[in-house]
Design a protein around this motif. Sequence first.
Motif, mmCIF file in Angstrom:
data_model
loop_
_atom_site.group_PDB
_atom_site.id
_atom_site.type_symbol
_atom_site.label_atom_id
_atom_site.label_comp_id
_atom_site.label_asym_id
_atom_site.label_seq_id
_atom_site.Cartn_x
_atom_site.Cartn_y
_atom_site.Cartn_z
ATOM 1 N N SER A 66 9.593 -0.583 12.711
ATOM 2 C CA SER A 66 8.567 -0.270 11.734
ATOM 3 C C SER A 66 9.363 -1.372 9.732
ATOM 4 C CB SER A 66 8.316 0.570 11.037
ATOM 5 O OG SER A 66 8.732 1.787 11.267
ATOM 6 N N ALA A 97 11.770 4.926 8.653
ATOM 7 C CA ALA A 97 11.030 3.563 7.746
ATOM 8 C C ALA A 97 12.325 4.140 6.748
ATOM 9 C CB ALA A 97 10.084 4.694 7.218
ATOM 10 N N GLU A 111 0.670 5.429 1.007
ATOM 11 C CA GLU A 111 0.021 6.520 2.028
ATOM 12 C C GLU A 111 0.892 7.896 2.086
ATOM 13 O OE1 GLU A 111 -2.517 4.707 4.017
ATOM 14 O OE2 GLU A 111 -2.745 3.150 3.248
ATOM 15 N N TYR A 150 3.843 0.904 2.573
ATOM 16 C CA TYR A 150 4.067 -1.010 3.621
ATOM 17 C C TYR A 150 4.167 -2.053 2.406
ATOM 18 C CZ TYR A 150 2.214 -4.338 6.445
ATOM 19 O OH TYR A 150 2.245 -5.565 6.783
ATOM 20 N N SER A 151 4.729 -2.602 2.712
ATOM 21 C CA SER A 151 5.110 -3.661 2.156
ATOM 22 C C SER A 151 4.685 -5.534 2.765
ATOM 23 C CB SER A 151 6.407 -4.094 1.492
ATOM 24 O OG SER A 151 7.065 -5.254 0.709
ATOM 25 N N ASN A 152 4.190 -6.538 2.430
ATOM 26 C CA ASN A 152 4.060 -7.221 3.311
ATOM 27 C C ASN A 152 4.581 -8.314 3.264
ATOM 28 O OD1 ASN A 152 3.049 -8.041 0.776
ATOM 29 N ND2 ASN A 152 0.850 -8.597 1.253
ATOM 30 N N LYS A 211 8.589 -3.049 7.933
ATOM 31 C CA LYS A 211 7.506 -2.868 6.915
ATOM 32 C C LYS A 211 7.580 -2.185 6.330
ATOM 33 C CE LYS A 211 6.253 -7.707 7.530
ATOM 34 N NZ LYS A 211 6.333 -8.883 6.732
ATOM 35 N N TRP A 212 7.457 -0.599 6.474
ATOM 36 C CA TRP A 212 7.289 0.955 6.015
ATOM 37 C C TRP A 212 9.038 1.004 5.336
ATOM 38 C CZ3 TRP A 212 2.875 2.738 5.789
ATOM 39 C CH2 TRP A 212 1.769 1.851 6.412
ATOM 40 N N SER A 219 1.055 -1.260 -0.276
ATOM 41 C CA SER A 219 0.317 0.006 0.631
ATOM 42 C C SER A 219 0.695 1.197 -0.331
ATOM 43 C CB SER A 219 -0.873 -0.067 1.173
ATOM 44 O OG SER A 219 -0.144 -0.030 2.200
#
Length: 87
Positions: free
Chosen positions: A29, A73, A4, A14-16, A31-32, A2
């Motif tokens: 954080s 991040a 943002e 954002y990476s999953n 995954k950011w 996503s």
Amino acid sequence: MSIEQASDRLVLVYSNGERAQVPGCAKASPKWWAIDPSTVAGQEQLRELAQLHKANKKVRIVGTGECHDTRDAETISFFYAVPAEPT
């Protein structure tokens, strides 16, 4: 993934996916990722990343190893679409 809008000068991605290496500044954080769209390079990164996201492409992100744009991040160095696996 996503994308943002975090502030007037910062976009967070954002990476999953899994991360192999996370710099100390991004441990809270992991995954950011950060992009600074106030620069020409950041605008190009954001435009390309948005196109890949819209096309539902799997993306591999490589960071700079530092958190230049925000304290928690990692800044994106480059990214690329991961080729689809043969069926």
